[in-house]
Scaffold this motif. Structure first.
Motif, PDB file in Angstrom:
ATOM      1  N   GLY A   1       0.805  -1.223   0.000  1.00 13.30           N
ATOM      2  CA  GLY A   1       0.000   0.000   0.000  1.00 13.30           C
ATOM      3  C   GLY A   1       0.834   1.266   0.000  1.00 13.30           C
ATOM      4  O   GLY A   1       0.311   2.361  -0.172  1.00 13.30           O
ATOM      5  N   ALA A   2       2.146   1.145   0.189  1.00 12.92           N
ATOM      6  CA  ALA A   2       3.025   2.315   0.183  1.00 12.92           C
ATOM      7  C   ALA A   2       3.158   2.859  -1.241  1.00 12.92           C
ATOM      8  O   ALA A   2       3.095   2.106  -2.208  1.00 12.92           O
ATOM      9  N   LEU A   3       3.345   4.172  -1.341  1.00 13.15           N
ATOM     10  CA  LEU A   3       3.545   4.784  -2.655  1.00 13.15           C
ATOM     11  C   LEU A   3       4.906   4.401  -3.208  1.00 13.15           C
ATOM     12  O   LEU A   3       5.869   4.239  -2.480  1.00 13.15           O
ATOM     13  N   ARG A   4       4.982   4.260  -4.529  1.00  9.62           N
ATOM     14  CA  ARG A   4       6.243   3.955  -5.211  1.00  9.62           C
ATOM     15  C   ARG A   4       6.890   5.250  -5.674  1.00  9.62           C
ATOM     16  O   ARG A   4       6.225   6.243  -5.893  1.00  9.62           O
ATOM     17  N   GLU A   5       8.197   5.205  -5.896  1.00 11.85           N
ATOM     18  CA  GLU A   5       8.888   6.330  -6.510  1.00 11.85           C
ATOM     19  C   GLU A   5       8.808   6.241  -8.019  1.00 11.85           C
ATOM     20  O   GLU A   5       8.841   7.234  -8.707  1.00 11.85           O
ATOM     21  N   GLY A   6       8.705   5.040  -8.545  1.00 12.59           N
ATOM     22  CA  GLY A   6       8.555   4.842  -9.974  1.00 12.59           C
ATOM     23  C   GLY A   6       7.088   4.701 -10.315  1.00 12.59           C
ATOM     24  O   GLY A   6       6.316   4.119  -9.547  1.00 12.59           O
ATOM     25  N   HIS A   7       6.695   5.259 -11.431  1.00 14.64           N
ATOM     26  CA  HIS A   7       5.300   5.216 -11.841  1.00 14.64           C
ATOM     27  C   HIS A   7       5.194   4.810 -13.304  1.00 14.64           C
ATOM     28  O   HIS A   7       6.120   5.009 -14.079  1.00 14.64           O
ATOM     29  N   VAL A   8       4.062   4.252 -13.672  1.00 10.89           N
ATOM     30  CA  VAL A   8       3.733   3.969 -15.059  1.00 10.89           C
ATOM     31  C   VAL A   8       2.401   4.652 -15.327  1.00 10.89           C
ATOM     32  O   VAL A   8       1.406   4.363 -14.666  1.00 10.89           O
ATOM     33  N   PHE A   9       2.410   5.584 -16.262  1.00 10.85           N
ATOM     34  CA  PHE A   9       1.203   6.329 -16.605  1.00 10.85           C
ATOM     35  C   PHE A   9       0.665   5.880 -17.957  1.00 10.85           C
ATOM     36  O   PHE A   9       1.428   5.773 -18.921  1.00 10.85           O
ATOM     37  N   GLU A  10      -0.627   5.624 -18.016  1.00  7.60           N
ATOM     38  CA  GLU A  10      -1.265   5.465 -19.325  1.00  7.60           C
ATOM     39  C   GLU A  10      -1.335   6.865 -19.908  1.00  7.60           C
ATOM     40  O   GLU A  10      -1.750   7.811 -19.241  1.00  7.60           O
ATOM     41  N   VAL A  11      -0.894   7.005 -21.157  1.00  6.29           N
ATOM     42  CA  VAL A  11      -0.801   8.318 -21.800  1.00  6.29           C
ATOM     43  C   VAL A  11      -1.527   8.282 -23.135  1.00  6.29           C
ATOM     44  O   VAL A  11      -1.347   7.350 -23.923  1.00  6.29           O
ATOM     45  N   HIS A  12      -2.356   9.283 -23.369  1.00  8.59           N
ATOM     46  CA  HIS A  12      -2.956   9.460 -24.691  1.00  8.59           C
ATOM     47  C   HIS A  12      -1.993  10.302 -25.519  1.00  8.59           C
ATOM     48  O   HIS A  12      -1.619  11.399 -25.110  1.00  8.59           O
ATOM     49  N   VAL A  13      -1.598   9.779 -26.653  1.00  7.17           N
ATOM     50  CA  VAL A  13      -0.653  10.463 -27.537  1.00  7.17           C
ATOM     51  C   VAL A  13      -1.410  11.530 -28.315  1.00  7.17           C
ATOM     52  O   VAL A  13      -2.395  11.245 -28.987  1.00  7.17           O
ATOM     53  N   THR A  14      -0.959  12.783 -28.197  1.00  5.52           N
ATOM     54  CA  THR A  14      -1.627  13.892 -28.888  1.00  5.52           C
ATOM     55  C   THR A  14      -0.799  14.460 -30.034  1.00  5.52           C
ATOM     56  O   THR A  14      -1.296  15.276 -30.807  1.00  5.52           O
ATOM     57  N   GLY A  15       0.454  14.051 -30.150  1.00  3.57           N
ATOM     58  CA  GLY A  15       1.302  14.523 -31.238  1.00  3.57           C
ATOM     59  C   GLY A  15       2.565  13.702 -31.334  1.00  3.57           C
ATOM     60  O   GLY A  15       3.085  13.216 -30.341  1.00  3.57           O
ATOM     61  N   GLY A  16       3.041  13.504 -32.538  1.00  2.00           N
ATOM     62  CA  GLY A  16       4.229  12.690 -32.753  1.00  2.00           C
ATOM     63  C   GLY A  16       3.843  11.235 -32.940  1.00  2.00           C
ATOM     64  O   GLY A  16       2.683  10.854 -32.788  1.00  2.00           O
TER      65      GLY A  16
END
Length: 126
Positions: free
Chosen positions: A90-105
């Protein structure tokens, strides 16, 4: 004596600000180099390697890039959810993985969404 109180207040302030910052969603970004993967499991595995050893993480990233699974790409996007922010404890991590919507490139051969790694480096790390 006064200096000691200032130092203690600064440490306490950082301790209070740390969890709040760790939970904040990064803002949308433009033309920024990021490490992204095609799916959540691949991103989480790569992040785990980076957390253990950055040099080995770079080697694994190179191998995954050859397979079309992960890559370092410059693109614009909007993070929508942190899919990997807590340890099983339950502790927060320092590393994260974000789902990202690509808006350019272009990311991973034109995918509209990807999983972006974010690893928080400390001041004493290079």
């Amino acid at each position: 004596m006064r200096m000691r109180y200032v130092a203690i207040a600064g440490v306490v302030g950082m301790g209070l600000a740390g969890p709040a910052q760790a939970q904040a969603m990064p803002p949308p970004f433009e033309d920024t180099a990021q490490i992204v993967c095609v799916d959540r499991p691949a991103a989480i595995e790569l992040l785990a390697v980076y957390e253990r050893d950055i040099a080995i993480g770079d080697q694994v990233l190179d191998e995954l890039a050859e397979q079309g699974v992960c890559e370092r790409a410059t693109f614009s996007g909007k993070p929508v959810v942190d899919v990997y922010k807590r340890h099983p404890t339950g502790a927060l991590r320092e590393g994260h993985v974000f789902e990202v919507h690509v808006t350019g490139g272009e990311v991973l051969k034109g995918r509209p969404k990807a999983y972006m790694l974010l690893f928080v480096m400390h001041d004493n790390e290079v």
